[in-house]
Design an enzyme around this catalytic site. Structure first.
Site, mmCIF file in Angstrom:
data_model
loop_
_atom_site.group_PDB
_atom_site.id
_atom_site.type_symbol
_atom_site.label_atom_id
_atom_site.label_comp_id
_atom_site.label_asym_id
_atom_site.label_seq_id
_atom_site.Cartn_x
_atom_site.Cartn_y
_atom_site.Cartn_z
ATOM 1 N N LYS A 48 1.966 6.283 6.061
ATOM 2 C CA LYS A 48 3.394 5.952 6.071
ATOM 3 C C LYS A 48 4.000 6.486 4.785
ATOM 4 O O LYS A 48 3.469 6.231 3.690
ATOM 5 C CB LYS A 48 3.637 4.451 6.176
ATOM 6 C CG LYS A 48 5.136 4.116 6.231
ATOM 7 C CD LYS A 48 5.389 2.629 6.388
ATOM 8 C CE LYS A 48 5.213 1.893 5.079
ATOM 9 N NZ LYS A 48 5.685 0.496 5.153
ATOM 10 N N ARG A 102 5.731 -5.710 10.800
ATOM 11 C CA ARG A 102 4.340 -5.871 10.369
ATOM 12 C C ARG A 102 4.238 -6.654 9.057
ATOM 13 O O ARG A 102 3.280 -7.392 8.839
ATOM 14 C CB ARG A 102 3.627 -4.533 10.316
ATOM 15 C CG ARG A 102 3.949 -3.623 9.138
ATOM 16 C CD ARG A 102 3.034 -3.869 7.947
ATOM 17 N NE ARG A 102 3.181 -2.800 6.975
ATOM 18 C CZ ARG A 102 3.241 -3.000 5.673
ATOM 19 N NH1 ARG A 102 3.249 -4.234 5.175
ATOM 20 N NH2 ARG A 102 3.323 -1.980 4.851
ATOM 21 N N HIS A 142 17.272 -8.824 3.864
ATOM 22 C CA HIS A 142 16.983 -8.313 5.206
ATOM 23 C C HIS A 142 15.581 -8.714 5.664
ATOM 24 O O HIS A 142 15.400 -9.242 6.771
ATOM 25 C CB HIS A 142 17.131 -6.793 5.187
ATOM 26 C CG HIS A 142 16.793 -6.120 6.476
ATOM 27 N ND1 HIS A 142 17.605 -6.167 7.580
ATOM 28 C CD2 HIS A 142 15.708 -5.375 6.840
ATOM 29 C CE1 HIS A 142 17.070 -5.477 8.568
ATOM 30 N NE2 HIS A 142 15.917 -4.987 8.155
ATOM 31 N N ASN A 199 17.627 -18.360 -3.409
ATOM 32 C CA ASN A 199 17.761 -16.922 -3.594
ATOM 33 C C ASN A 199 18.471 -16.659 -4.914
ATOM 34 O O ASN A 199 19.302 -17.461 -5.361
ATOM 35 C CB ASN A 199 18.559 -16.291 -2.450
ATOM 36 C CG ASN A 199 18.480 -14.779 -2.467
ATOM 37 O OD1 ASN A 199 17.396 -14.206 -2.512
ATOM 38 N ND2 ASN A 199 19.626 -14.111 -2.425
ATOM 39 N N SER A 221 12.303 -8.594 -4.687
ATOM 40 C CA SER A 221 11.882 -7.362 -5.373
ATOM 41 C C SER A 221 11.860 -7.579 -6.880
ATOM 42 O O SER A 221 12.094 -6.663 -7.665
ATOM 43 C CB SER A 221 12.823 -6.208 -5.005
ATOM 44 O OG SER A 221 14.165 -6.541 -5.310
ATOM 45 N N MET A 238 4.978 -11.903 -0.680
ATOM 46 C CA MET A 238 5.126 -10.695 0.120
ATOM 47 C C MET A 238 5.961 -9.608 -0.554
ATOM 48 O O MET A 238 6.100 -8.516 -0.007
ATOM 49 C CB MET A 238 5.766 -11.055 1.465
ATOM 50 C CG MET A 238 5.003 -12.114 2.253
ATOM 51 S SD MET A 238 3.270 -11.695 2.555
ATOM 52 C CE MET A 238 3.453 -10.210 3.537
ATOM 53 N N ASP A 294 4.555 -5.323 -4.575
ATOM 54 C CA ASP A 294 3.803 -4.197 -4.027
ATOM 55 C C ASP A 294 3.862 -2.978 -4.934
ATOM 56 O O ASP A 294 3.646 -1.846 -4.509
ATOM 57 C CB ASP A 294 4.329 -3.833 -2.640
ATOM 58 C CG ASP A 294 5.816 -3.497 -2.646
ATOM 59 O OD1 ASP A 294 6.438 -3.497 -3.735
ATOM 60 O OD2 ASP A 294 6.365 -3.225 -1.565
ATOM 61 N N LYS A 328 5.906 -5.525 -10.710
ATOM 62 C CA LYS A 328 6.616 -6.544 -9.945
ATOM 63 C C LYS A 328 5.908 -7.887 -10.069
ATOM 64 O O LYS A 328 4.686 -7.952 -10.205
ATOM 65 C CB LYS A 328 6.698 -6.153 -8.471
ATOM 66 C CG LYS A 328 7.842 -5.224 -8.101
ATOM 67 C CD LYS A 328 7.927 -5.088 -6.594
ATOM 68 C CE LYS A 328 9.139 -4.308 -6.151
ATOM 69 N NZ LYS A 328 9.231 -4.255 -4.669
#
Length: 321
Positions: free
Chosen positions: A67, A111, A138, A160, A199, A219, A222, A226
């Site tokens: 990807k 996913r 999102h 948030n 993020s 989640m 990545d 971070k």
């Protein structure tokens, strides 16, 4: 070569299909039947974007590919596009020839949500009732929809960095018939399951925000640097991950390891729990944490399923290449 445009993905891939594909990939990785290649992910120095490649080979499913994509933080505000952009490329493992090109934006969202929901299925307490969300962008809506299918949750709480985005979560909760409440971060101690999907490069969820017995799915981390949760919280938890090498280098565990609070040996592949070679949660008071760094093999499995469906339904485009 087959092309499946982004516009066709919504009619081909369901949350259930994404869940099954991701769960099978976790199991294959833990049993040694699938190999995840090292991630390339770098800052472009243009548009504040991050770009890279995730790939691998699943010998059991005979799926090979990568990807390509990343995160353009100004897309939504400047161009009306989602910030995450990606494309999946599949290759024939017998010959190396390209076999498919698949729109990867919705696939990635599905996913990624499936990965956290697989962790909830295998690690959260069976009696979990309150789910907490950190992040309301999102991807957070996909995460919440998938998570609500894993337990009989009777309440959603959310926080948030930008509170004006919390109605995104409230709408998903309302659609599911579950009440929603905005909370401050200490209020997360009410949650039995917490999903963090931001993020951020500095932690928001701290060790004293989490009650015993909570399952946390991290989640958003990545990339090197971070961080969403305090390193002390990672050290307090039993840490499960999609891929140990990624967790150490670009995942949430990178900070706890750098501070000497845990070692790589403390990390457990979630697939080992799925395969039954690790017990997973062993007590109601245990804090479990899933470090979801994002595995390219999951994108490949989802894309391969989409290609087959697209061909069957006549919506795939065939080209000479």
């Amino acid at each position: 070569m087959w092309i499946v445009p982004e516009r066709e993905i919504a009619g081909l891939m369901t949350r259930a299909a994404a869940f099954d594909a991701v769960e099978q990939v976790f199991a294959a990785m833990a049993s040694g039947d699938a190999c995840n290649f090292p991630v390339v992910r770098e800052a472009l120095g243009h548009e504040d974007a991050l770009y890279g490649f995730k790939g691998g080979f699943d010998r059991a499913g005979l799926t090979l590919g990568l990807k390509a994509g990343g995160y353009w933080p100004h897309n939504l505000e400047r161009r009306g596009l989602i910030n995450h952009q990606s494309t999946v490329f599949l290759f024939d493992p017998d010959t190396g020839k390209p076999s498919a090109m698949v729109g990867g934006n919705l696939l990635t969202a599905l996913r990624t949500a499936a990965a956290s929901s697989v962790s909830i299925k295998h690690l959260a307490r069976p009696d979990a009732k309150v789910i907490g969300m950190i992040g309301a962008g999102h991807q957070a809506t996909f995460q919440l929809r998938a998570a609500l299918e894993q337990r009989a949750f009777d309440k959603v709480i959310g926080w948030n960095y930008h509170p004006e985005m919390l109605p995104n979560l409230a709408q998903v909760a309302e659609e599911a018939g579950v009440p929603f409440e905005a909370v401050d971060l200490p209020g997360m101690d009410e949650a039995d399951v917490i999903i963090s999907i931001t993020s951020a490069f500095s932690p928001s969820l701290m060790a004293d925000h989490v009650s015993p017995g909570t399952h946390i799915a991290c989640m958003g981390t990545d990339t090197r640097g971070k961080q969403e949760v305090e390193a002390a919280l990672v050290a307090r938890a039993s840490v499960f991950t999609d891929e140990v090498a990624q967790s150490v280098s670009i995942g949430e565990a990178q900070h706890a390891i750098a501070e000497g609070l845990i070692t790589q040996a403390d990390l457990i592949q979630l697939g080992a729990v799925i395969n039954g070679t690790h017990p997973g949660r062993t007590s109601d008071d245990q804090i479990t944490l899933f470090d979801g760094t994002g595995v390219g093999l999951q994108d490949l499995a989802a894309a391969a399923a989409v290609v087959n469906l697209a061909i069957d339904r006549g919506v795939a485009i065939q080209v000479d290449f």
